[in-house]
Design a protein around this motif. Structure first.
Motif, PDB file in Angstrom:
ATOM      1  N   ASP A  91       0.853  -1.187   0.000  1.00  0.00           N
ATOM      2  CA  ASP A  91       0.000   0.000   0.000  1.00  0.00           C
ATOM      3  C   ASP A  91       0.892   1.243   0.000  1.00  0.00           C
ATOM      4  O   ASP A  91       1.802   1.361   0.825  1.00  0.00           O
ATOM      5  CB  ASP A  91      -0.873  -0.030   1.259  1.00  0.00           C
ATOM      6  CG  ASP A  91      -1.904   1.074   1.300  1.00  0.00           C
ATOM      7  OD1 ASP A  91      -1.884   1.961   0.423  1.00  0.00           O
ATOM      8  OD2 ASP A  91      -2.736   1.046   2.227  1.00  0.00           O
ATOM      9  N   LEU A  92       0.647   2.163  -0.893  1.00  0.00           N
ATOM     10  CA  LEU A  92       1.459   3.370  -0.942  1.00  0.00           C
ATOM     11  C   LEU A  92       1.364   4.173   0.357  1.00  0.00           C
ATOM     12  O   LEU A  92       2.285   4.910   0.696  1.00  0.00           O
ATOM     13  CB  LEU A  92       1.070   4.238  -2.135  1.00  0.00           C
ATOM     14  CG  LEU A  92       1.493   3.690  -3.503  1.00  0.00           C
ATOM     15  CD1 LEU A  92       0.947   4.561  -4.628  1.00  0.00           C
ATOM     16  CD2 LEU A  92       2.991   3.568  -3.612  1.00  0.00           C
ATOM     17  N   ASP A  93       0.288   4.008   1.104  1.00  0.00           N
ATOM     18  CA  ASP A  93       0.180   4.672   2.404  1.00  0.00           C
ATOM     19  C   ASP A  93       1.212   4.145   3.398  1.00  0.00           C
ATOM     20  O   ASP A  93       1.507   4.799   4.389  1.00  0.00           O
ATOM     21  CB  ASP A  93      -1.215   4.496   2.995  1.00  0.00           C
ATOM     22  CG  ASP A  93      -2.218   5.451   2.387  1.00  0.00           C
ATOM     23  OD1 ASP A  93      -1.804   6.505   1.860  1.00  0.00           O
ATOM     24  OD2 ASP A  93      -3.422   5.147   2.440  1.00  0.00           O
ATOM     25  N   ALA A  94       1.769   2.956   3.136  1.00  0.00           N
ATOM     26  CA  ALA A  94       2.786   2.379   4.022  1.00  0.00           C
ATOM     27  C   ALA A  94       4.154   3.040   3.825  1.00  0.00           C
ATOM     28  O   ALA A  94       5.041   2.887   4.660  1.00  0.00           O
ATOM     29  CB  ALA A  94       2.900   0.874   3.794  1.00  0.00           C
ATOM     30  N   PRO A  98      10.545  10.273   3.311  1.00  0.00           N
ATOM     31  CA  PRO A  98      10.326  11.478   2.502  1.00  0.00           C
ATOM     32  C   PRO A  98      10.639  11.172   1.037  1.00  0.00           C
ATOM     33  O   PRO A  98      11.672  10.577   0.719  1.00  0.00           O
ATOM     34  CB  PRO A  98      11.317  12.488   3.083  1.00  0.00           C
ATOM     35  CG  PRO A  98      11.552  12.008   4.477  1.00  0.00           C
ATOM     36  CD  PRO A  98      11.463  10.505   4.410  1.00  0.00           C
ATOM     37  N   THR A  99       9.741  11.565   0.177  1.00  0.00           N
ATOM     38  CA  THR A  99       9.817  11.168  -1.229  1.00  0.00           C
ATOM     39  C   THR A  99       9.908  12.393  -2.127  1.00  0.00           C
ATOM     40  O   THR A  99       9.159  13.350  -1.969  1.00  0.00           O
ATOM     41  CB  THR A  99       8.557  10.353  -1.590  1.00  0.00           C
ATOM     42  OG1 THR A  99       8.457   9.255  -0.679  1.00  0.00           O
ATOM     43  CG2 THR A  99       8.629   9.817  -2.990  1.00  0.00           C
ATOM     44  N   LEU A 100      10.838  12.328  -3.081  1.00  0.00           N
ATOM     45  CA  LEU A 100      10.984  13.375  -4.076  1.00  0.00           C
ATOM     46  C   LEU A 100      10.525  12.814  -5.416  1.00  0.00           C
ATOM     47  O   LEU A 100      11.042  11.802  -5.892  1.00  0.00           O
ATOM     48  CB  LEU A 100      12.452  13.819  -4.170  1.00  0.00           C
ATOM     49  CG  LEU A 100      12.783  14.846  -5.251  1.00  0.00           C
ATOM     50  CD1 LEU A 100      12.038  16.161  -5.001  1.00  0.00           C
ATOM     51  CD2 LEU A 100      14.293  15.072  -5.311  1.00  0.00           C
ATOM     52  N   LEU A 101       9.546  13.451  -6.016  1.00  0.00           N
ATOM     53  CA  LEU A 101       9.011  13.057  -7.318  1.00  0.00           C
ATOM     54  C   LEU A 101       9.466  14.115  -8.319  1.00  0.00           C
ATOM     55  O   LEU A 101       9.130  15.285  -8.164  1.00  0.00           O
ATOM     56  CB  LEU A 101       7.484  12.999  -7.264  1.00  0.00           C
ATOM     57  CG  LEU A 101       6.893  12.112  -6.163  1.00  0.00           C
ATOM     58  CD1 LEU A 101       5.427  12.435  -5.942  1.00  0.00           C
ATOM     59  CD2 LEU A 101       7.087  10.652  -6.509  1.00  0.00           C
ATOM     60  N   VAL A 102      10.246  13.709  -9.324  1.00  0.00           N
ATOM     61  CA  VAL A 102      10.828  14.663 -10.257  1.00  0.00           C
ATOM     62  C   VAL A 102      10.326  14.383 -11.666  1.00  0.00           C
ATOM     63  O   VAL A 102      10.452  13.252 -12.165  1.00  0.00           O
ATOM     64  CB  VAL A 102      12.369  14.599 -10.235  1.00  0.00           C
ATOM     65  CG1 VAL A 102      12.968  15.608 -11.192  1.00  0.00           C
ATOM     66  CG2 VAL A 102      12.890  14.820  -8.822  1.00  0.00           C
ATOM     67  N   ALA A 125       4.401   9.989   3.105  1.00  0.00           N
ATOM     68  CA  ALA A 125       5.802  10.118   2.714  1.00  0.00           C
ATOM     69  C   ALA A 125       6.231  11.572   2.565  1.00  0.00           C
ATOM     70  O   ALA A 125       7.333  11.841   2.100  1.00  0.00           O
ATOM     71  CB  ALA A 125       6.042   9.368   1.399  1.00  0.00           C
ATOM     72  N   SER A 126       5.384  12.496   2.961  1.00  0.00           N
ATOM     73  CA  SER A 126       5.685  13.928   2.791  1.00  0.00           C
ATOM     74  C   SER A 126       6.250  14.193   1.402  1.00  0.00           C
ATOM     75  O   SER A 126       7.359  14.717   1.258  1.00  0.00           O
ATOM     76  CB  SER A 126       6.682  14.392   3.852  1.00  0.00           C
ATOM     77  OG  SER A 126       6.193  14.144   5.129  1.00  0.00           O
TER      78      SER A 126
END
Length: 161
Positions: A91-94, A98-102, A125-126
């Motif tokens: 689950d992506l909620d797990a 901290p995640t950076l999406l580029v 994941a902020s």
């Protein structure tokens, strides 16, 4: 996934009634017919062509693509199949790191819509979504220092890497 192209969505409907091994074989056949191509498939627009002018980047990218294709298209088939479904076994909620999406604003292959989709689902994941206005699909090159800084804040600002 909303960013998947129409031809690939049609293929996805065909694959949905197949077992995983059957769908991989069909997708490999489709890739041979439509070809994953080389660097021209990744670097489609002026933004990417500009990035590929950086010393050594074009040749390194071409070598990477050659190595990626050494065992045929099974790796690409697996990657594409994973984009058809959002059930990856967790689950992506797990995700809490901290995640950076580029993403590149001029990316015709994986638009920033993709990142917005992930940002909504990575609530714990902020997530930070960075859309580089002048970048295309080869966004990793202009974003490299920012990625390193995210992964290792103490050492990520090194310019000698």
């Amino acid at each position: 996934m909303p960013w998947v192209s129409r031809p690939f969505k049609e293929l996805a409907r065909e694959l949905s009634g197949m077992t995983v091994p059957e769908s991989k074989r069909r997708l490999q056949q489709w890739l041979q017919e439509h070809g994953p191509g080389g660097i021209e498939q990744l670097a489609r627009g002026a933004a990417d062509q500009h990035v590929l002018e950086r010393p050594g980047l074009r040749s390194r990218t071409e070598r990477m693509l050659q190595h990626a294709a050494e065992q045929g298209s099974i790796g690409l088939a697996d990657d594409l199949l994973s984009s058809l479904d959002d059930d990856w076994g967790f689950d992506l909620d797990a995700v809490t790191a901290p995640t950076l999406l580029v993403y590149g604003a001029k990316d015709p292959i994986v638009p920033s819509t993709h990142g917005r989709w992930f940002k909504r689902r990575l609530r714990n994941a902020s997530p930070t979504l960075a859309v580089l206005p002048r970048a295309g699909h080869m966004v990793i090159a202009p974003a490299w220092q920012r990625i390193l800084q995210h992964v290792d804040p103490q050492h990520g600002d090194r310019s000698d890497v």
